[in-house]
Enzyme design. Structure first.
Site, PDB file in Angstrom:
ATOM      1  N   GLU A  65      44.755  69.096  23.899  1.00 25.00           N
ATOM      2  CA  GLU A  65      44.041  69.090  22.609  1.00 25.00           C
ATOM      3  C   GLU A  65      43.719  70.532  22.200  1.00 25.00           C
ATOM      4  O   GLU A  65      43.692  70.873  21.039  1.00 25.00           O
ATOM      5  CB  GLU A  65      42.742  68.275  22.766  1.00 25.00           C
ATOM      6  CG  GLU A  65      42.025  67.951  21.482  1.00 25.00           C
ATOM      7  CD  GLU A  65      40.665  67.309  21.738  1.00 25.00           C
ATOM      8  OE1 GLU A  65      40.373  66.925  22.886  1.00 25.00           O
ATOM      9  OE2 GLU A  65      39.899  67.193  20.765  1.00 25.00           O
ATOM     10  N   ARG A  80      38.761  67.229  36.801  1.00 27.43           N
ATOM     11  CA  ARG A  80      37.790  66.131  36.778  1.00 27.43           C
ATOM     12  C   ARG A  80      38.319  64.831  37.371  1.00 27.43           C
ATOM     13  O   ARG A  80      37.543  63.963  37.750  1.00 27.43           O
ATOM     14  CB  ARG A  80      37.269  65.950  35.350  1.00 27.43           C
ATOM     15  CG  ARG A  80      36.409  67.125  34.919  1.00 27.43           C
ATOM     16  CD  ARG A  80      36.140  67.126  33.445  1.00 27.43           C
ATOM     17  NE  ARG A  80      36.949  68.087  32.713  1.00 27.43           N
ATOM     18  CZ  ARG A  80      37.107  68.064  31.395  1.00 27.43           C
ATOM     19  NH1 ARG A  80      36.535  67.129  30.684  1.00 27.43           N
ATOM     20  NH2 ARG A  80      37.849  68.975  30.810  1.00 27.43           N
TER      21      ARG A  80
END
Ligand SMILES: O=P(O)(O)OC[C@H]1O[C@H](OP(=O)(O)OP(=O)(O)O)[C@H](O)[C@@H]1O
Ligand SMILES: Nc1ncnc2[nH]cnc12
Length: 401
Positions: free
Chosen positions: A109, A72
């Site tokens: 994460e 991204r």
């Protein structure tokens, strides 16, 4: 550091950006509140705000290299690099780059990963900026800083569109500054919702009365807080939904994280209620607008038809008026003619009478002559009776005719 703390406080562009980011609970794993920036890319205004804000910040910082993190960071990095006149260096997932690469492993994460950078892409002492869409634990940015520094560049700053403050990612960046535009609004909402739902039941909605509209007691009441969490939802609906599902759901949680995930689920369900209601309202508005337009069109047609009829009627009245005038003139003429005609008529009748009398006289005369002729014939026939004398008498009669 968040942009709001750095000169952009009150900048409406930040709200537009935040609103354009969709949040998907439990993606790609249970418990993750996924910040989906693809919806921001669908909104050219919000997308441009992101690029503009970064460009304004970095255009005078003498940056010659913008490094974007796959995948991204590849979206936001290139337009910023082009606008500030810097080159773009892609930091890629393993095995994607040809030639000599250096690589760094890091923790995410939701898992582990590795980043690679081409050795030829960077010159020593180049001033570099790292761009990514989001910072959570800071593992990705930390690996990016390592790669650039290993190649001899000086990392000026890291920049992300979204930051998840709960992970304190900035602490892993080796003292490099971090510039973030927005934090997930959903997190704020979840915190507020948990705060409300964890209050004792007696204090939770003490101002709410189902039969009447809610009464507002103090600015810090639960209802006020709910209002900030769900600005568009009707409070009566909201409180009822929370009483029905939310409170039970959250009080059954096994721990803090579980409570947050449950609160997120409640939020999601309520958001669905809200959007369904909005859709119904929009549909209703659409229908009303269509019906209004149709009625308006019909009325217009009727008015136009009336205007046409009116014009036809006016013409008819004018023609009638003309005819009336003609008739009056003819009547006047007739009135003048009647005495003359009556006179002619009387003369004609008189003439006819005269002629009838004359005719009668003539008829009488004819009858008289015929009788006289018959008498004469008889007397002549008597005088010339017998032989050739009779023939002579016939001749005389014939002559008399
Ligand atoms: O701060 P961190 O904990 O390191 O997490 C942030 C990174 O995680 C996401 O990418 P992801 O690894 O999911 O890769 P993707 O862009 O290819 O989906 C995101 O785009 C960041 O790059
Ligand atoms: N919550 C999250 N949303 C989107 N991308 C992420 N990368 C790491 N955490 C993320």
């Amino acid at each position: 550091m968040f942009a709001v703390e750095n000169g952009l406080q009150g900048d409406p562009r930040l709200q537009t950006i935040s609103d354009a980011i969709r949040v998907i609970p439990h993606f790609p794993k249970t418990g993750i509140m996924f910040q989906d920036i693809t919806t921001l890319l669908l909104d050219p205004v919000a997308f441009k705000h992101v690029v503009d804000i970064f460009v304004d910040r970095y255009k005078h910082m003498n940056i010659s290299l913008v490094a974007g993190v796959e995948a991204r960071g590849f979206i936001f990095g290139p337009p910023i690099a082009l606008a500030i006149g810097a080159k773009f260096v892609p930091l890629r997932k393993p095995g994607k780059l040809p030639g000599r690469v250096i690589s760094e492993e890091y923790e995410l994460e939701y898992g582990n990963d590795r980043l690679e950078m081409s050795m030829e892409a960077v010159k020593t002492h180049e001033r570099a900026l790292v761009i990514d869409d989001l910072v959570a634990t800071g593992g990705t940015l930390s690996a990016s800083i390592n790669l650039l520094e290993r190649a001899g560049a000086e990392v000026v700053e890291c920049a992300c569109v979204v930051g998840l403050p709960k992970f304190k990612g900035e602490c892993r960046l080796k003292g490099k500054p971090l510039y973030v535009l927005v934090e997930p609004s959903h997190d704020i909402r979840i915190e507020s919702l948990l705060h409300i739902l964890r209050r004792p039941a007696s204090k939770r909605f003490r101002c709410y009365s189902p039969s009447k509209s809610p009464i507002w007691s103090s600015p810090s009441s639960s209802l006020d807080q709910l209002r900030t969490v769900f600005p568009h939802l009707e409070l009566t609906v909201l409180v009822k939904a929370l009483e029905d599902h939310g409170i039970r759901e959250v009080t059954q949680s096994t721990g803090n994280d579980d409570a947050k995930v449950r609160a997120a689920t409640v939020l999601e369900a309520l958001a669905k209620v809200l959007s369904a209601r909005e859709q119904v309202a929009n549909k209703f508005q659409d229908c009303s607008r269509k019906r209004y337009r149709l009625n308006h069109w019909r009325v217009q047609q009727q008015v136009e038809a009336l205007i046409k009829d009116n014009a036809v009627l006016k013409r008819a009245v004018a023609i009638q008026h003309e005819r009336h005038k003609d008739t009056n003139q003819q009547l006047e003429l007739l009135k003048q003619l009647i005495p003359q005609n009556t006179r002619c008529f009387l003369i004609l009748i008189l003439n006819k009478r005269k002629m009838q009398v004359n005719n009668y006289g003539l008829n009488l005369r004819i009858q008289q002559v015929e009788q006289e002729t018959v008498c004469r014939k008889d007397s002549i026939r008597m005088s010339f009776k017998g032989g050739t004398g009779e023939e002579k008498a016939t001749n005389v009669i014939n002559k008399l005719r």
